[in-house]
Design an enzyme around this catalytic site. Structure first.
Site, PDB file in Angstrom:
ATOM      1  N   PRO A 274       0.825  -1.212   0.000  1.00  0.00           N
ATOM      2  CG  PRO A 274       0.102  -0.911   2.212  1.00  0.00           C
ATOM      3  CD  PRO A 274       0.862  -1.871   1.325  1.00  0.00           C
ATOM      4  CB  CYS A 342       4.139  29.744 -18.581  1.00  0.00           C
ATOM      5  SG  CYS A 342       5.254  28.337 -18.698  1.00  0.00           S
TER       6      CYS A 342
END
Ligand code: LLP
Length: 420
Positions: A274, A342
């Site tokens: 996990p 950007c």
């Protein structure tokens, strides 16, 4: 479920004010709760106690030294995908006999290093890789153990990019080839075929796909036994989903109730891997509002964190809850929460109903403990943000903010561009 909560309208991590951490370390930053992290590991351990599995934390989800040491100290093993992860795991004292190594592209150097370190299992993803491991082990005069990663070809309802248990994907070996490899074990004189491994995908919220895959593999193991082929380990991978929004994932106990009967019947030593279940809800990402912008069509909260810090929304269109670190009575408005990068893909939320904030306010992006910091980049020449861990009423920086010097390390101009 986690230890981030509001007290007097202020967000706390355990007993520490999130705003106090921001004041001390600046923004943005990742903040982890030691208690949530370790509680989740213990929950998994308790749910499966009957078979005492080896729980190998998938450190690809969060490789911070403090995070992995917290779990190793509780007896966790580690699931690695690179030599970098292996070195970090060893650095915190992980027992090499509790380390399993999956990756579709292990390099010669990685294989040799892992052999030298004496890891428990190579989770092998193809026949050519097995030949390579055998060749390197023979050269080093070592005997190693492998589990074949089976691709069970079961549907896993999750994002296309995190679905790994179908034959359309690069992972694992199909059942027919797996059988052939087991039958021709003698070919691999320096590799003992000790187990089988599956990992069908990530953020899977229902039990069905796990049960389906484990049943398929258990039947395969029975077939092998009939042929006189015995193995020792069954590694059932990770993949358990958590709550980001309104999912109703199974608890560790519900998962155990469903799969324990099948696992017990195999009589094998069980390994689990996990990642997200342990660390996902144990971390948040904290960012500061820089500007409020309204272009007449849409409203934006522009924050100082960006997709380079937390890429899950951009990459998977993943939902992360966003809460103001100080709750106010301000009316709610529909906004996009966006960063300074950007790209139009640089967002944390689209059309989210959030209380109006002011410049300088802090926002917490919740459930960011898994696949957050580890997937950060330096895009736009931005340093990676610090990671901070809370335990009780104390907090400490566990990874410093990258400086401009860090960003420039190793970079230089070629001789022909140097002016003097
Ligand atoms: N074992 C193997 C072989 C894996 O490839 C993975 C995850 C795990 C265990 C742990 O899975 P978990 O329990 O964390 O679901 N970046 C994506 C997730 C990629 C998962 C990669 N493999 C995300 O942010 O959702």
């Amino acid at each position: 479920m986690h230890d981030f909560h509001f007290k007097n309208n202020e967000l706390f991590c355990e007993n520490v004010k999130v705003s106090a951490v921001a004041k001390s370390v600046g923004t943005p930053f990742y903040l982890y709760s030691y208690k949530t992290l370790t509680d989740h590991f213990l929950k998994m351990q308790r749910a499966f106690a009957r078979i005492n599995p080896m729980i190998c934390f998938a450190m690809k989800s969060n490789g911070n030294l403090a995070v992995i040491k917290s779990l190793v100290d509780l007896g966790a093993g580690i699931d690695i995908v690179s030599v970098g992860e292996l070195k970090k795991a060893l650095r915190v004292g992980a027992d090499s006999k509790k380390i399993v190594f999956a990756s579709v592209g292990k390099t010669e150097e990685e294989i040799a290093f892992a052999i030298k370190a004496g890891i428990l299992l190579f989770n092998v993803e193809s026949e050519p890789e097995l030949l390579e491991i055998n060749r390197i082990a023979r050269r080093m005069k070592r005997q190693v153990q492998a589990a074949l990663r089976i691709n069970p070809d079961v549907p896993a309802p999750t994002h296309e990019y995190t679905n790994t248990g179908s034959l359309k994907k690069k992972f694992g070996i199909d059942l027919r080839t797996t059988r052939q490899i087991f039958r021709s074990q003698k070919k691999y004189s320096n590799v003992k075929m000790s187990g089988v491994h599956i990992h069908i995908g990530s953020q899977i919220t229902s039990g069905g796909p796990f049960v389906g895959a484990i049943k398929k593999v258990a039947a395969f193991i029975d077939d092998l036994r009939e042929e006189g082929i015995d193995i020792e380990y069954l590694d059932i991978g990770g993949g358990l989903g958590i709550i980001y929004k309104d999912e109703t994932p199974q608890t560790a106990q519900e998962y155990a109730n469903k799969v324990l009967p099948i696992l017990e019947k195999t009589g094998l030593k069980i390994i689990m891997e996990p990642g997200r279940f342990i660390v996902g809800n144990a971390g948040i990402f904290v960012t500061k509002v820089l500007y409020l912008k309204d272009n007449g069509y849409k409203k934006f909260f522009i924050v100082d964190g960006g997709m380079n810090d937390l890429i899950r929304p951009s990459l998977y269109d993943a939902y992360h809850e966003i809460v103001p670190v100080k709750q106010t009575r301000a009316s709610k408005i529909k906004v996009d929460v966006v960063g300074p990068i950007c790209e139009s893909g640089d967002f944390f939320a689209h059309d989210r109903l959030l209380a109006k904030v002011n410049k300088g306010d802090l926002l917490a992006v919740m459930s960011a403990g898994a696949y957050g910091y580890v997937m950060a980049s330096n895009y736009n020449i931005r340093g990676r943000v610090p990671e901070v861990m809370v335990r009780g009423n104390k907090f400490e920086i566990v990874k410093e903010r990258e400086t401009f010097k860090d960003l420039m390390r190793g970079e230089r101009l070629p001789r022909f561009l140097r002016t003097s």
